[in-house]
Design a protein around this motif. Structure first.
Motif, PDB file in Angstrom:
ATOM      1  N   ILE A  69       0.842  -1.202   0.000  1.00  0.00           N
ATOM      2  CA  ILE A  69       0.000   0.000   0.000  1.00  0.00           C
ATOM      3  C   ILE A  69       0.871   1.244   0.000  1.00  0.00           C
ATOM      4  O   ILE A  69       0.630   2.189  -0.759  1.00  0.00           O
ATOM      5  N   ALA A  70       1.899   1.254   0.841  1.00  0.00           N
ATOM      6  CA  ALA A  70       2.787   2.417   0.905  1.00  0.00           C
ATOM      7  C   ALA A  70       3.553   2.601  -0.397  1.00  0.00           C
ATOM      8  O   ALA A  70       3.814   3.730  -0.814  1.00  0.00           O
ATOM      9  N   LYS A  71       3.901   1.504  -1.058  1.00  0.00           N
ATOM     10  CA  LYS A  71       4.699   1.578  -2.280  1.00  0.00           C
ATOM     11  C   LYS A  71       3.878   2.092  -3.466  1.00  0.00           C
ATOM     12  O   LYS A  71       4.353   2.909  -4.246  1.00  0.00           O
ATOM     13  N   PHE A  72       2.639   1.642  -3.575  1.00  0.00           N
ATOM     14  CA  PHE A  72       1.889   1.925  -4.787  1.00  0.00           C
ATOM     15  C   PHE A  72       0.700   2.864  -4.611  1.00  0.00           C
ATOM     16  O   PHE A  72       0.243   3.458  -5.579  1.00  0.00           O
ATOM     17  N   ALA A  73       0.182   3.020  -3.410  1.00  0.00           N
ATOM     18  CA  ALA A  73      -1.021   3.834  -3.243  1.00  0.00           C
ATOM     19  C   ALA A  73      -0.709   5.293  -2.906  1.00  0.00           C
ATOM     20  O   ALA A  73      -1.460   6.173  -3.286  1.00  0.00           O
ATOM     21  N   PHE A  74       0.356   5.537  -2.191  1.00  0.00           N
ATOM     22  CA  PHE A  74       0.677   6.893  -1.760  1.00  0.00           C
ATOM     23  C   PHE A  74       1.960   7.365  -2.437  1.00  0.00           C
ATOM     24  O   PHE A  74       2.920   6.626  -2.531  1.00  0.00           O
ATOM     25  N   ASP A  75       1.947   8.616  -2.859  1.00  0.00           N
ATOM     26  CA  ASP A  75       3.153   9.210  -3.451  1.00  0.00           C
ATOM     27  C   ASP A  75       3.719  10.251  -2.494  1.00  0.00           C
ATOM     28  O   ASP A  75       3.515  11.441  -2.655  1.00  0.00           O
ATOM     29  N   GLY A  76       4.411   9.782  -1.480  1.00  0.00           N
ATOM     30  CA  GLY A  76       5.029  10.683  -0.530  1.00  0.00           C
ATOM     31  C   GLY A  76       4.111  11.154   0.578  1.00  0.00           C
ATOM     32  O   GLY A  76       4.537  11.842   1.484  1.00  0.00           O
ATOM     33  N   GLY A  77       2.846  10.791   0.554  1.00  0.00           N
ATOM     34  CA  GLY A  77       1.926  11.180   1.612  1.00  0.00           C
ATOM     35  C   GLY A  77       1.404   9.962   2.329  1.00  0.00           C
ATOM     36  O   GLY A  77       0.203   9.739   2.388  1.00  0.00           O
ATOM     37  N   GLY A  78       2.306   9.166   2.851  1.00  0.00           N
ATOM     38  CA  GLY A  78       1.962   7.882   3.445  1.00  0.00           C
ATOM     39  C   GLY A  78       1.123   8.008   4.700  1.00  0.00           C
ATOM     40  O   GLY A  78       0.989   9.068   5.303  1.00  0.00           O
ATOM     41  N   PHE A  79       0.563   6.904   5.095  1.00  0.00           N
ATOM     42  CA  PHE A  79      -0.289   6.849   6.273  1.00  0.00           C
ATOM     43  C   PHE A  79       0.505   6.876   7.564  1.00  0.00           C
ATOM     44  O   PHE A  79      -0.035   7.170   8.611  1.00  0.00           O
ATOM     45  N   LEU A  80       1.792   6.562   7.496  1.00  0.00           N
ATOM     46  CA  LEU A  80       2.705   6.667   8.625  1.00  0.00           C
ATOM     47  C   LEU A  80       3.952   7.403   8.141  1.00  0.00           C
ATOM     48  O   LEU A  80       4.357   7.249   6.992  1.00  0.00           O
ATOM     49  N   PRO A  81       4.574   8.184   9.024  1.00  0.00           N
ATOM     50  CA  PRO A  81       5.726   8.978   8.563  1.00  0.00           C
ATOM     51  C   PRO A  81       6.902   8.145   8.041  1.00  0.00           C
ATOM     52  O   PRO A  81       7.570   8.549   7.089  1.00  0.00           O
ATOM     53  N   PHE A  82       7.141   6.976   8.618  1.00  0.00           N
ATOM     54  CA  PHE A  82       8.319   6.223   8.192  1.00  0.00           C
ATOM     55  C   PHE A  82       8.128   5.518   6.855  1.00  0.00           C
ATOM     56  O   PHE A  82       9.089   5.042   6.271  1.00  0.00           O
ATOM     57  N   VAL A  83       6.902   5.442   6.329  1.00  0.00           N
ATOM     58  CA  VAL A  83       6.722   4.807   5.023  1.00  0.00           C
ATOM     59  C   VAL A  83       6.929   5.778   3.868  1.00  0.00           C
ATOM     60  O   VAL A  83       6.807   5.391   2.708  1.00  0.00           O
ATOM     61  N   ASN A  84       7.248   7.037   4.190  1.00  0.00           N
ATOM     62  CA  ASN A  84       7.572   7.989   3.128  1.00  0.00           C
ATOM     63  C   ASN A  84       8.966   7.742   2.557  1.00  0.00           C
ATOM     64  O   ASN A  84       9.296   8.245   1.498  1.00  0.00           O
ATOM     65  N   ASP A  85       9.784   6.990   3.282  1.00  0.00           N
ATOM     66  CA  ASP A  85      11.137   6.656   2.828  1.00  0.00           C
ATOM     67  C   ASP A  85      11.105   5.306   2.104  1.00  0.00           C
ATOM     68  O   ASP A  85      10.630   4.303   2.646  1.00  0.00           O
ATOM     69  N   ASP A  86      11.581   5.291   0.869  1.00  0.00           N
ATOM     70  CA  ASP A  86      11.544   4.068   0.071  1.00  0.00           C
ATOM     71  C   ASP A  86      12.372   2.934   0.672  1.00  0.00           C
ATOM     72  O   ASP A  86      12.019   1.763   0.518  1.00  0.00           O
ATOM     73  N   SER A  87      13.444   3.246   1.351  1.00  0.00           N
ATOM     74  CA  SER A  87      14.258   2.175   1.926  1.00  0.00           C
ATOM     75  C   SER A  87      13.491   1.454   3.042  1.00  0.00           C
ATOM     76  O   SER A  87      13.608   0.230   3.177  1.00  0.00           O
ATOM     77  N   ASN A  88      12.707   2.190   3.826  1.00  0.00           N
ATOM     78  CA  ASN A  88      11.895   1.549   4.855  1.00  0.00           C
ATOM     79  C   ASN A  88      10.830   0.643   4.231  1.00  0.00           C
ATOM     80  O   ASN A  88      10.565  -0.455   4.724  1.00  0.00           O
ATOM     81  N   VAL A  89      10.234   1.100   3.159  1.00  0.00           N
ATOM     82  CA  VAL A  89       9.213   0.301   2.480  1.00  0.00           C
ATOM     83  C   VAL A  89       9.836  -0.954   1.887  1.00  0.00           C
ATOM     84  O   VAL A  89       9.251  -2.044   1.970  1.00  0.00           O
ATOM     85  N   ASN A  90      11.027  -0.835   1.328  1.00  0.00           N
ATOM     86  CA  ASN A  90      11.697  -2.004   0.766  1.00  0.00           C
ATOM     87  C   ASN A  90      12.059  -3.018   1.847  1.00  0.00           C
ATOM     88  O   ASN A  90      11.956  -4.231   1.629  1.00  0.00           O
ATOM     89  N   VAL A  91      12.466  -2.541   3.017  1.00  0.00           N
ATOM     90  CA  VAL A  91      12.750  -3.441   4.142  1.00  0.00           C
ATOM     91  C   VAL A  91      11.461  -4.142   4.565  1.00  0.00           C
ATOM     92  O   VAL A  91      11.452  -5.355   4.833  1.00  0.00           O
ATOM     93  N   MET A  92      10.363  -3.410   4.619  1.00  0.00           N
ATOM     94  CA  MET A  92       9.076  -4.012   4.972  1.00  0.00           C
ATOM     95  C   MET A  92       8.663  -5.072   3.944  1.00  0.00           C
ATOM     96  O   MET A  92       8.146  -6.131   4.322  1.00  0.00           O
ATOM     97  N   LEU A  93       8.886  -4.789   2.667  1.00  0.00           N
ATOM     98  CA  LEU A  93       8.576  -5.778   1.629  1.00  0.00           C
ATOM     99  C   LEU A  93       9.393  -7.049   1.817  1.00  0.00           C
ATOM    100  O   LEU A  93       8.856  -8.166   1.766  1.00  0.00           O
ATOM    101  N   GLY A  94      10.683  -6.892   2.026  1.00  0.00           N
ATOM    102  CA  GLY A  94      11.547  -8.057   2.210  1.00  0.00           C
ATOM    103  C   GLY A  94      11.222  -8.828   3.465  1.00  0.00           C
ATOM    104  O   GLY A  94      11.161 -10.066   3.454  1.00  0.00           O
ATOM    105  N   LEU A  95      10.992  -8.121   4.554  1.00  0.00           N
ATOM    106  CA  LEU A  95      10.675  -8.771   5.818  1.00  0.00           C
ATOM    107  C   LEU A  95       9.345  -9.509   5.734  1.00  0.00           C
ATOM    108  O   LEU A  95       9.235 -10.662   6.165  1.00  0.00           O
ATOM    109  N   GLY A  96       8.335  -8.851   5.184  1.00  0.00           N
ATOM    110  CA  GLY A  96       7.033  -9.489   5.059  1.00  0.00           C
ATOM    111  C   GLY A  96       7.095 -10.724   4.182  1.00  0.00           C
ATOM    112  O   GLY A  96       6.503 -11.764   4.493  1.00  0.00           O
TER     113      GLY A  96
END
Length: 86
Positions: free
Chosen positions: A35-62
């Motif tokens: 959701i953070a990767k594809f639904a929001f363009d810099g206006g994420g639902f949580l502040p830390f998902v605005n950084d692509d590296s955090n989202v990539n870590v979440m993708l890998g971990l999940g």
């Protein structure tokens, strides 16, 4: 069925519950990352998902958690079926 096989089946059932819960958490992390990767363009639902590296870590971990959960669930189910058919 032997008594020790019945006890092992009960242990497997408990381990299956844990594996399903962990797999569910992995699914949620992966879903939030997607959701953070594809639904929001810099206006994420949580502040830390605005950084692509955090989202990539979440993708890998999940994904890693889901792979582990799927493997664990499959092996436990195969063992339970083997014990039930003995």
């Amino acid at each position: 069925m032997r008594l020790d096989a019945e006890d092992r089946i009960k242990e497997i059932s408990k381990a299956l519950i844990v594996a399903v819960v962990v797999d569910g958490l992995g699914s949620m992390v992966l879903a939030l990352a997607l959701i953070a990767k594809f639904a929001f363009d810099g206006g994420g639902f949580l502040p830390f998902v605005n950084d692509d590296s955090n989202v990539n870590v979440m993708l890998g971990l999940g994904l890693a958690i889901m792979i582990w959960g799927g493997y664990k669930i499959a092996t436990l189910l195969m063992e339970r079926n083997r014990l039930e058919n003995e």
